[in-house]
Design a protein around this motif. Structure first.
Motif, PDB file in Angstrom:
ATOM      1  N   VAL B  55       0.825  -1.203   0.000  1.00 56.93           N
ATOM      2  CA  VAL B  55       0.000   0.000   0.000  1.00 56.93           C
ATOM      3  C   VAL B  55       0.866   1.262   0.000  1.00 56.93           C
ATOM      4  O   VAL B  55       0.640   2.186  -0.784  1.00 56.93           O
ATOM      5  N   THR B  56       1.880   1.306   0.852  1.00 57.77           N
ATOM      6  CA  THR B  56       2.687   2.537   0.928  1.00 57.77           C
ATOM      7  C   THR B  56       3.521   2.724  -0.331  1.00 57.77           C
ATOM      8  O   THR B  56       3.717   3.848  -0.791  1.00 57.77           O
ATOM      9  N   ILE B  59       1.159   4.071  -2.930  1.00 61.53           N
ATOM     10  CA  ILE B  59       0.779   5.476  -2.712  1.00 61.53           C
ATOM     11  C   ILE B  59       1.857   6.415  -3.258  1.00 61.53           C
ATOM     12  O   ILE B  59       1.574   7.368  -3.987  1.00 61.53           O
ATOM     13  N   PRO B  87      -1.482  -6.202   1.761  1.00 64.17           N
ATOM     14  CA  PRO B  87      -1.361  -6.318   3.224  1.00 64.17           C
ATOM     15  C   PRO B  87      -2.552  -7.027   3.870  1.00 64.17           C
ATOM     16  O   PRO B  87      -2.407  -7.642   4.919  1.00 64.17           O
ATOM     17  N   ILE B  96      -7.440   2.103   0.038  1.00 67.10           N
ATOM     18  CA  ILE B  96      -6.527   2.881   0.891  1.00 67.10           C
ATOM     19  C   ILE B  96      -5.701   3.827   0.013  1.00 67.10           C
ATOM     20  O   ILE B  96      -5.537   4.999   0.317  1.00 67.10           O
ATOM     21  N   GLU B  99      -7.864   6.680  -1.322  1.00 65.49           N
ATOM     22  CA  GLU B  99      -8.131   7.689  -0.291  1.00 65.49           C
ATOM     23  C   GLU B  99      -6.896   8.561  -0.071  1.00 65.49           C
ATOM     24  O   GLU B  99      -6.985   9.781   0.022  1.00 65.49           O
ATOM     25  N   ALA B 100      -5.731   7.931   0.006  1.00 54.84           N
ATOM     26  CA  ALA B 100      -4.495   8.670   0.296  1.00 54.84           C
ATOM     27  C   ALA B 100      -4.142   9.654  -0.806  1.00 54.84           C
ATOM     28  O   ALA B 100      -3.603  10.722  -0.537  1.00 54.84           O
ATOM     29  N   THR B 104     -10.880   9.337  -4.061  1.00 54.57           N
ATOM     30  CA  THR B 104     -12.210   8.905  -3.603  1.00 54.57           C
ATOM     31  C   THR B 104     -13.183  10.080  -3.655  1.00 54.57           C
ATOM     32  O   THR B 104     -12.752  11.219  -3.587  1.00 54.57           O
TER      33      THR B 104
END
Lengths: 385, 351, 135
Positions: B55-56, B59, B87, B96, B99-100, B104
């Motif tokens: 995820v990170t 992003i 994850p 996720i 959103e980051a 969204t």
């Protein structure tokens, strides 16, 4: 408004009281203070405590301690202002007596800290900071103070070793206080070599946490005179707030609430810092000692550490601090600390401070700090002839 | 079967890379497990830090892609993350990430899984979404924090990294799509059962019938369908489980070493799985001149290959400096030892 | 932190979304209803660049519960280019590389996991400016 006096005081030693619970500690201090005052029937009990809910799963401390101290039936409540809970409890009792609604009030600070693991206690203490935007980032309460200390060193050109005298002074005084937790002197070298908790704060910059309880009985001045003995008047009781989060302050090194509560106290007592004979300040960390001395007007901005380096904070100095060991070495039972400070200041004014007695003291100031300066309570006590 | 082409012309309007800073050398792995006797397939691999995961990685790669695209994140109508190391087993990485980056709520979101070609599968879908006119912009990401069993040959190469691509109208593209092709068969070359920490693989079986057969079939079909010869392509980027496989596949398909050199990162970062071919492409886009053709081909065990032919436009030179180059992440390099690696990758049980 | 609390603050945590006060035009982070600078109502969401400099920092050895697997780790107060101070961890940097005044940028990273079965908590951290370091 009427003048309020300290009629009695009591304290348990600060330490790891494996055999005593939260309620035992609180009840012992209350009973001992009432005995000291020679009073049996107070009307109000105010309990200062921060962590009973998170570490002992116990709230409703007002009723619990009233019951266990043999005072079932009286009005009782708990107040919370993080590490300033103790002095805030005293202030609430003071307001009740000064306002005339209550004649005799007991303020008791109590904290039971050794029932949780080290991580649980660290986490519970972090609740004094901003939960959403400080604690949730993994920022411990020590880390917030560490960042203040590093910034202070950066702006005013100090080294870590320059803070040693705050800890050395506190331990020197604690060694002669039978109620202190750390009754051994330390050397500047031990300070320099101490284990880091959150750089630049080491174990010897930080107050040791422990279990403890202290209590005061407050009543109107005319009653104090009738009871006899040394009369200790509460010449000022004042408090002020700042943002809970350090990052919400325009200048984190200028703790507004320290300044404001001290100024309000000076105004109420009609005195200034030059009149104060001793200052029980909130030395949870050496950096807080420096910021407290500055905010309360004993040193200019950046000059708090200088005052310590020049030897002015010892018992013989211009402004003695931590005269019974302070938070650093008497020990820091968080929600009880503010009451210990006032108990110790009162002992000094009564001339009962033993080997740490400051001769001829008349005016003593105490300052209890909740969070990183978010809630600050300042009291000035005066010994009347 | 013919080459796939969308109804309207599309291209890459933004791209972004991310590679963690930590590197574990294969000689260090070898020291622990084989006494320095084994033949290392690469020099070192990129390893995720304690606070990094798919995820990170996604992003940061997506933020870089958005910076190059210069579009508002709210314009993305799809955020798709391809990975074999999501994850969560259930809870979309894509939501996720969306959103980051501020995409969204008016967006599609889904996680794709097809071993090392999960990211290019998402890219095919993004091309279809934009190419059909359903959306103007769609984001496809391939990212992984791949794991190999301690001491297994996979541990030498299983690495962490990822890249993100925003597909949009051809008029705004840094590289337009000339066509794509996908090739899939059922192959028992590599798998991981549910709840298992480490994958199983077929050893040498993963080469000939799996990697080479699928990669080469996909590239041949695409090039023949578009009537393009290797010499008409400036750069070729392959899935790179090691250095040897892509070199041999390139050679067998008629490409020269200079075609694949800038996009071959495995020697420095290992096999970043779903990120592997897509990171190779980002390294090529960092240096490509306008008007050059780039071949991209992935390979995912199980098994399949997605092949794409891109052609850079004038916009490539003006947009690419809007985010860090792939080379910047390669240069940001902190070597770690095997003990630190074990701690970072959860191979040490604390409870 | 509770699950609803994590959800409520997701925009601030994941992307450092703040506010701009419509009265005094100052940036506010974390968001709040009353502008801390001028006292006026402030509710207009505004993104922050994520760029700033280190105001102060500390290396945490004794971590609070939930953060033990990451210790020792760096924390900082960062002065954002838009003005507000923000408290966060530093990442991708060694303790001996950090100094007051160092330029940093926001990244979204994993803060902690609530056990093997629980929520993974993501949020903002800061790291040295990538471009300044590597290009």
């Amino acid at each position: 408004m009427r003048d309020v006096a300290i009629l009695g005081l009591g304290q348990t030693p600060v330490g790891e009281h494996w055999d005593l619970s939260l309620r035992d500690l609180g009840a012992q201090a209350i009973v001992s203070a009432l005995k000291d005052a020679g009073i049996e029937a107070p009307q109000l009990l105010v309990v200062g405590n921060m962590l009973s809910g998170s570490l002992s799963h116990q709230e409703n401390l007002g009723a619990l301690l009233a019951d266990y101290a043999g005072l079932r039936g009286i009005e009782a409540l708990k107040v919370e202002a993080a590490c300033a809970s103790g002095a805030m409890a005293v202030r609430m009792a003071y307001l009740a007596v000064a306002g005339g609604m209550v004649d005799i009030a007991v303020a008791c600070g109590v904290e039971k800290m050794t029932d949780g693991s080290s991580e649980e206690t660290t986490t519970a203490l972090a609740a004094a900071a901003d939960d959403l935007f400080e604690s949730d980032q993994g920022i411990s309460f020590v880390a917030l103070n560490a960042m203040l200390m590093r910034r202070y060193m950066h702006e005013f050109g100090y080294r870590r070793e320059d803070f040693a005298e705050f800890a050395v002074n506190a331990h020197r005084n604690a060694a002669r206080n039978p109620n202190a937790m750390f009754r051994r002197p330390i050397t500047p070298q031990a300070f320099a070599e101490a284990k880091m908790i959150a750089t630049p704060i080491s174990l010897l910059d930080s107050a040791g946490i422990g279990d403890g309880a202290a209590a005061l009985v407050l009543g109107p001045m005319d009653l104090a005179r009738r009871l006899g003995g040394a009369v200790i008047r509460i010449a000022a009781s004042a408090s002020a707030t700042d943002s809970v989060a350090l990052h919400d302050r325009r200048d984190p090194l200028e703790v507004r609430a320290i300044y404001l509560s001290a100024q309000r106290a000076y105004a109420q007592a009609g005195v200034g810092p030059q009149d104060i004979d001793l200052f029980e300040l909130h030395d949870a960390f050496t950096i807080m000692s420096a910021l407290s001395l500055e905010g309360a007007g004993f040193a200019p901005r950046g000059g708090g550490v200088r005052l310590a380096l020049e030897g002015e904070i010892g018992l013989e100095g211009r402004i003695p601090i931590s005269t019974m060991g302070g938070l650093k070495a008497r020990g820091h039972p968080v929600g009880a600390t503010g009451v210990y400070q006032i108990v110790e200041a009162a002992l000094q004014l009564r001339g009962q401070a033993g080997e740490n007695q400051i001769p001829n003291c008349r005016l003593a100031m105490t300052q209890n700090i909740g969070g990183s300066g978010a809630n600050v309570v300042t009291h000035i006590l005066e010994r009347l002839a | 079967m013919s080459v796939m082409k969308p109804l309207r012309a599309v291209g890459i309007v933004g791209y972004g890379a991310y590679i963690p800073r930590f590197r574990l050398s294969t000689t260090e792995i070898d020291r622990i497990w084989h006494g320095g006797e084994a033949l290392a397939p690469i020099r070192e691999k990129a390893v995720a830090g304690l606070d990094e995961d798919t995820v990170t990685i996604s992003i940061e790669a997506a933020r870089n892609a958005l910076a190059r695209a210069g579009i508002a994140p709210s314009k993305l109508r799809a955020v798709w993350v391809g990975s074999e190391s999501h994850p969560y087993a259930v809870k979309p990485s894509s939501a996720i990430v969306a959103e980051a980056i501020g995409a969204t709520p008016e967006t599609l979101g889904a996680d794709w899984q097809f071993a090392c070609k999960a990211g290019t599968e998402a890219l095919q879908a993004a091309i279809a979404l934009v190419g059909s006119g359903m959306a103007d912009y769609a984001l496809a990401i391939g990212a992984d924090t791949a794991q190999g069993r301690p001491g297994d040959e996979l541990e030498y190469t299983a690495a962490a990294g990822g890249a993100a691509y925003i597909v949009g109208p051809a008029e705004e593209a840094l590289a337009t799509l000339e066509g794509s092709y996908s090739y899939v068969t059922d192959m028992p070359d590599f798998w991981r059962r549910p709840m298992q920490r480490y994958p199983q693989h077929g050893g040498r079986f993963t080469g000939e019938p799996a990697y080479f057969a699928h990669t080469e079939a996909a590239v041949r079909a695409l090039m023949e369908g578009l009537h393009i010869a290797p010499e008409e392509v400036t750069w070729a980027v392959f899935h790179q489980p090691n250095v040897r496989f892509p070199r041999r596949a390139a050679q067998e398909l008629g490409f020269q070493p200079h075609h694949i050199a800038p996009g071959l990162l495995a020697e420095e970062i290992g096999n970043t799985y779903a990120g592997s071919a897509l990171l190779g492409l980002s390294a090529v886009l960092d240096i490509a001149e306008p008007g050059q053709r780039i071949l991209l081909v992935s390979f995912g065990s199980g098994a399949g290959s997605d092949a794409f032919l891109w052609r850079t436009t004038e916009r490539i030179a003006e947009r690419r400096s809007a985010a860090p180059f792939t080379r910047a992440y390669l240069a940001r390099r902190t070597p770690i030892d095997y003990g630190t690696y074990v701690r970072y990758h959860g191979k040490l049980h604390m409870h | 932190m509770t699950i609803p609390s994590y959800w409520r603050t997701r925009r601030q945590r994941l992307s450092l979304e703040g506010e701009i006060c419509p009265h005094c035009r100052r940036h506010v982070f974390p968001p709040r209803d009353i502008c801390p600078y001028c006292g006026g109502p402030a509710k207009a969401a505004a993104s922050l660049s994520g760029r700033g400099t280190v105001y102060s920092f500390s290396l945490v050895h004794n971590a609070p519960a939930g953060f033990e697997p990451y210790a020792p780790y760096l924390v900082a107060i960062v002065k954002l280019d838009e003005g507000p101070l923000v408290t966060a961890q530093l990442t991708d940097v060694s303790p001996d590389e950090v100094s007051i005044g160092m330029p940093v940028e926001m990244v979204t990273r994993k803060l902690r996991e609530e056990g093997e079965e629980g929520l993974i908590v993501y949020g903002y951290k800061f790291r040295p400016l990538l471009q300044a370091e590597a290009l």
